[in-house]
Design a protein around this motif. Structure first.
Motif, PDB file in Angstrom:
ATOM      1  N   ARG A  56       0.721  -1.152   0.161  1.00 11.42           N
ATOM      2  CA  ARG A  56       0.284   0.445   0.275  1.00 11.42           C
ATOM      3  C   ARG A  56       0.755   1.184  -0.040  1.00 11.42           C
ATOM      4  NH1 ARG A  56      -5.487  -0.997   1.322  1.00 11.42           N
ATOM      5  NH2 ARG A  56      -5.152   1.777   0.613  1.00 11.42           N
ATOM      6  N   LYS A  57       1.223   2.096  -1.291  1.00 10.87           N
ATOM      7  CA  LYS A  57       2.410   2.896  -1.123  1.00 10.87           C
ATOM      8  C   LYS A  57       1.626   4.538  -0.409  1.00 10.87           C
ATOM      9  CE  LYS A  57       5.128   0.718  -3.280  1.00 10.87           C
ATOM     10  NZ  LYS A  57       6.533   0.355  -2.844  1.00 10.87           N
ATOM     11  N   GLU A  58       0.592   4.308  -0.901  1.00  9.33           N
ATOM     12  CA  GLU A  58      -0.323   6.337   0.197  1.00  9.33           C
ATOM     13  C   GLU A  58      -0.121   5.976   1.235  1.00  9.33           C
ATOM     14  OE1 GLU A  58      -4.249   8.061  -0.446  1.00  9.33           O
ATOM     15  OE2 GLU A  58      -3.753   6.461  -1.492  1.00  9.33           O
ATOM     16  N   ARG A  59      -0.603   4.214   1.942  1.00  9.16           N
ATOM     17  CA  ARG A  59      -0.640   4.957   3.123  1.00  9.16           C
ATOM     18  C   ARG A  59       0.977   4.219   3.390  1.00  9.16           C
ATOM     19  NH1 ARG A  59      -3.808  -0.776   5.595  1.00  9.16           N
ATOM     20  NH2 ARG A  59      -5.766   0.338   4.560  1.00  9.16           N
ATOM     21  N   GLU A  60       1.833   3.825   3.095  1.00  6.64           N
ATOM     22  CA  GLU A  60       3.159   4.046   3.808  1.00  6.64           C
ATOM     23  C   GLU A  60       3.535   5.935   3.213  1.00  6.64           C
ATOM     24  OE1 GLU A  60       7.862   2.357   2.089  1.00  6.64           O
ATOM     25  OE2 GLU A  60       5.814   1.728   0.928  1.00  6.64           O
ATOM     26  N   ALA A  61       3.140   6.318   2.583  1.00  7.94           N
ATOM     27  CA  ALA A  61       3.764   7.221   1.937  1.00  7.94           C
ATOM     28  C   ALA A  61       3.473   8.110   3.260  1.00  7.94           C
ATOM     29  CB  ALA A  61       3.097   8.490   1.584  1.00  7.94           C
ATOM     30  N   THR A  62       1.856   7.690   3.629  1.00  7.91           N
ATOM     31  CA  THR A  62       1.273   8.632   4.882  1.00  7.91           C
ATOM     32  C   THR A  62       2.309   8.706   5.988  1.00  7.91           C
ATOM     33  OG1 THR A  62      -1.101   8.798   2.637  1.00  7.91           O
ATOM     34  CG2 THR A  62      -1.111   9.609   6.072  1.00  7.91           C
ATOM     35  N   ALA A  63       1.848   7.312   5.987  1.00  7.12           N
ATOM     36  CA  ALA A  63       2.496   7.400   7.766  1.00  7.12           C
ATOM     37  C   ALA A  63       3.924   7.893   8.007  1.00  7.12           C
ATOM     38  CB  ALA A  63       2.874   4.910   7.975  1.00  7.12           C
ATOM     39  N   ARG A  64       4.666   7.283   7.117  1.00 10.56           N
ATOM     40  CA  ARG A  64       6.950   7.884   7.162  1.00 10.56           C
ATOM     41  C   ARG A  64       6.109   9.539   6.934  1.00 10.56           C
ATOM     42  NH1 ARG A  64      10.358   4.165   5.477  1.00 10.56           N
ATOM     43  NH2 ARG A  64       9.625   2.664   4.371  1.00 10.56           N
ATOM     44  N   GLU A  65       4.812  10.700   6.518  1.00 13.93           N
ATOM     45  CA  GLU A  65       5.248  11.998   6.790  1.00 13.93           C
ATOM     46  C   GLU A  65       4.747  11.888   8.604  1.00 13.93           C
ATOM     47  OE1 GLU A  65       2.263  14.646   5.369  1.00 13.93           O
ATOM     48  OE2 GLU A  65       2.278  13.115   4.308  1.00 13.93           O
ATOM     49  N   ARG A  66       3.485  10.771   8.646  1.00 12.23           N
ATOM     50  CA  ARG A  66       3.743  11.244  10.092  1.00 12.23           C
ATOM     51  C   ARG A  66       4.641  11.145  10.632  1.00 12.23           C
ATOM     52  NH1 ARG A  66       1.575  15.623  10.611  1.00 12.23           N
ATOM     53  NH2 ARG A  66       0.836  15.006  12.256  1.00 12.23           N
ATOM     54  N   VAL A  67       5.478  10.305  10.627  1.00  6.76           N
ATOM     55  CA  VAL A  67       6.884   9.697  11.725  1.00  6.76           C
ATOM     56  C   VAL A  67       7.398  10.991  11.722  1.00  6.76           C
ATOM     57  CG1 VAL A  67       8.642   8.347  11.469  1.00  6.76           C
ATOM     58  CG2 VAL A  67       6.363   7.707  11.343  1.00  6.76           C
ATOM     59  N   GLN A  68       7.470  11.413  10.852  1.00  3.95           N
ATOM     60  CA  GLN A  68       8.670  12.424  10.095  1.00  3.95           C
ATOM     61  C   GLN A  68       8.201  14.016  10.981  1.00  3.95           C
ATOM     62  OE1 GLN A  68       9.633  12.915   6.226  1.00  3.95           O
ATOM     63  NE2 GLN A  68      10.633  11.651   6.216  1.00  3.95           N
ATOM     64  N   ALA A  69       6.960  14.135  10.841  1.00  2.00           N
ATOM     65  CA  ALA A  69       6.708  15.582  11.327  1.00  2.00           C
ATOM     66  C   ALA A  69       6.675  14.613  13.040  1.00  2.00           C
ATOM     67  CB  ALA A  69       4.985  15.377  10.719  1.00  2.00           C
ATOM     68  N   ILE A  70       6.057  13.897  13.546  1.00  2.00           N
ATOM     69  CA  ILE A  70       6.421  13.538  14.747  1.00  2.00           C
ATOM     70  C   ILE A  70       6.953  14.001  15.706  1.00  2.00           C
ATOM     71  CG2 ILE A  70       5.484  11.922  16.729  1.00  2.00           C
ATOM     72  CD1 ILE A  70       3.418  10.995  15.543  1.00  2.00           C
ATOM     73  N   ALA A  71       8.374  12.910  15.320  1.00  2.00           N
ATOM     74  CA  ALA A  71       9.544  12.778  15.991  1.00  2.00           C
ATOM     75  C   ALA A  71      10.361  14.378  16.452  1.00  2.00           C
ATOM     76  CB  ALA A  71      10.566  12.417  14.639  1.00  2.00           C
ATOM     77  N   PRO A  72      10.120  15.229  15.787  1.00  2.00           N
ATOM     78  CA  PRO A  72      10.800  16.268  16.375  1.00  2.00           C
ATOM     79  C   PRO A  72       9.710  16.672  18.353  1.00  2.00           C
ATOM     80  CG  PRO A  72      10.859  16.860  14.362  1.00  2.00           C
ATOM     81  CD  PRO A  72       9.727  15.837  14.236  1.00  2.00           C
ATOM     82  N   LEU A  73       8.878  17.040  17.399  1.00  2.00           N
ATOM     83  CA  LEU A  73       7.445  16.783  19.146  1.00  2.00           C
ATOM     84  C   LEU A  73       7.595  16.507  20.260  1.00  2.00           C
ATOM     85  CD1 LEU A  73       4.869  18.216  16.875  1.00  2.00           C
ATOM     86  CD2 LEU A  73       6.754  19.439  18.047  1.00  2.00           C
ATOM     87  N   LEU A  74       8.746  15.008  19.960  1.00  2.00           N
ATOM     88  CA  LEU A  74       8.301  13.697  20.976  1.00  2.00           C
ATOM     89  C   LEU A  74       9.549  13.981  22.255  1.00  2.00           C
ATOM     90  CD1 LEU A  74       9.798  10.586  18.735  1.00  2.00           C
ATOM     91  CD2 LEU A  74       7.211  11.666  19.987  1.00  2.00           C
ATOM     92  N   SER A  75       8.395  14.120  23.663  1.00  2.00           N
ATOM     93  CA  SER A  75       8.792  14.233  25.346  1.00  2.00           C
ATOM     94  C   SER A  75      10.119  12.836  25.503  1.00  2.00           C
ATOM     95  CB  SER A  75       7.837  14.440  25.933  1.00  2.00           C
ATOM     96  OG  SER A  75       7.013  15.586  25.516  1.00  2.00           O
ATOM     97  N   ARG A  76      11.184  12.966  26.386  1.00  2.00           N
ATOM     98  CA  ARG A  76      11.712  11.886  26.680  1.00  2.00           C
ATOM     99  C   ARG A  76      12.212  12.113  28.094  1.00  2.00           C
ATOM    100  NH1 ARG A  76      13.751   9.750  21.870  1.00  2.00           N
ATOM    101  NH2 ARG A  76      13.458  10.788  19.501  1.00  2.00           N
ATOM    102  N   ILE A  77      12.364  10.615  28.048  1.00  2.00           N
ATOM    103  CA  ILE A  77      13.177  10.933  29.627  1.00  2.00           C
ATOM    104  C   ILE A  77      14.718  10.381  29.745  1.00  2.00           C
ATOM    105  CG2 ILE A  77      13.320   9.603  32.197  1.00  2.00           C
ATOM    106  CD1 ILE A  77       9.878   9.781  31.606  1.00  2.00           C
TER     107      ILE A  77
END
Length: 328
Positions: A103-124
């Motif tokens: 599912r290429k379209e779904r893969e692209a959407t999921a990758r986009e969200r991974v990249q968008a969320i990564a800088p916003l992650l809180s960490r311990i």
């Protein structure tokens, strides 16, 4: 249309055919039916913006029957709740499912969200200085063991979190902290765990050597005391018989003397003398028996205290004697 609206449109568009395609590979019919029902309920709740109720249903549906359509809807639902660490993990799973399903379209959407969320992650981040790295040290974050490679920073959702450290022979250490800002990194320093107090040494019981009591402290045997009482009783009775028969012997002897004036003894005098001799013999035997009984009684009492006491006696119709000898 912004990215969030595009993602919502994509997620809901997948719902129609994701609900049939996402669960097509289940091996257990009962799980498949329940997973589909939960999926449908979650979609309806998410359309109404009820993400808190929808997300657990998506998660349970995916657990019962893992599927790409379910996990990307779960990721979107978690992102709407601001649970970015959980959403990041779900979108990453969605990438793997999309690649598997082609599912290429779904893969692209999921990758986009991974990249968008990564800088916003809180960490311990867990810091363990050299002295704190004792043998067997284990660090846990919210109950999940963290390997040293993950100590530098583990993504977490907003809220309260618990860090725990343990090591053999040392006291457990726990710290609770709250993460409430996107992109925040909270650092936790694990101290040197204090040693537990040493367990008291268990000394095995030492075998004891039985001690023999001193001769004068040895308790009397169970049978010797009753035997002494019986012996004293027999001796006492014999003494009484001896006194009575002795008195009778003297009385008969005196009567015989009275009936024999000038040596002319009547038949009654002879009979009295015969009776006197008989009573005298009985008295002697009784006195001897009394001596034996008293001697045995004394013997049993004394030998109840020490085995070294010796008693000897000699008795005859004419008299008796008793001897005691004690050794130490």
């Amino acid at each position: 249309m912004n990215v969030a609206k595009q993602l919502a449109a994509v997620a809901l568009a997948w719902t129609c055919f994701g609900s049939s395609l996402a669960h097509a590979q289940s091996a257990v019919p009962e799980n498949q039916v329940l997973a589909q029902s939960l999926f449908d309920d979650a979609v309806a709740l998410m359309r109404d913006g009820r993400y808190v109720e929808a997300c657990p249903k998506f998660a349970e549906s995916h657990r019962l029957d893992p599927a790409g359509g379910t996990v990307i809807n779960l990721a979107y639902c978690l992102e709407k709740q601001k649970k970015l660490a959980s959403a990041y993990a779900a979108y990453s799973d969605a990438v793997s499912f999309a690649i598997r399903d082609g599912r290429k379209e779904r893969e692209a959407t999921a990758r986009e969200r991974v990249q968008a969320i990564a800088p916003l992650l809180s960490r311990i981040a867990v810091r363990v200085a050299g002295p704190s790295q004792v043998e067997g040290l284990e660090v846990f974050l919210d109950g999940t063991a963290l390997r040293p490679a993950a100590w530098g920073g583990s993504p977490v959702d907003p809220g309260e979190h618990r860090v725990r450290a343990t090591a053999p022979g040392r006291r457990e250490w726990v710290e609770t902290l709250t993460v409430d800002t996107e992109g925040q990194t909270r650092e936790v320093v694990v101290p040197v765990l204090s040693l537990l107090p040493a367990a008291p040494a268990v000394v095995p019981p030492q075998p004891t050597t039985p001690t023999t009591p001193a001769p004068d402290e040895r308790p009397a045997s169970n049978w010797r005391r009753p035997a002494a009482i019986v012996s004293f009783g027999v001796g006492g009775a014999a003494l009484g018989v001896g006194l009575v028969t002795g008195a009778l012997a003297i009385s008969r002897h005196n009567a015989s003397n009275r009936d024999c004036p000038s040596g002319n003894c009547t038949q009654g005098a002879v009979d009295s003398e015969t009776a006197a001799n008989t009573f005298a013999w009985i008295a002697n035997v009784s006195f001897a028996t009394a001596l034996v009984g008293g001697g045995l009684g004394a013997y049993f009492l004394l030998t109840g205290k020490t085995d070294k006491t010796r008693v000897t006696f000699d008795a005859s119709p004419q008299g008796g004697s008793i001897y005691f000898r004690s050794g130490f």
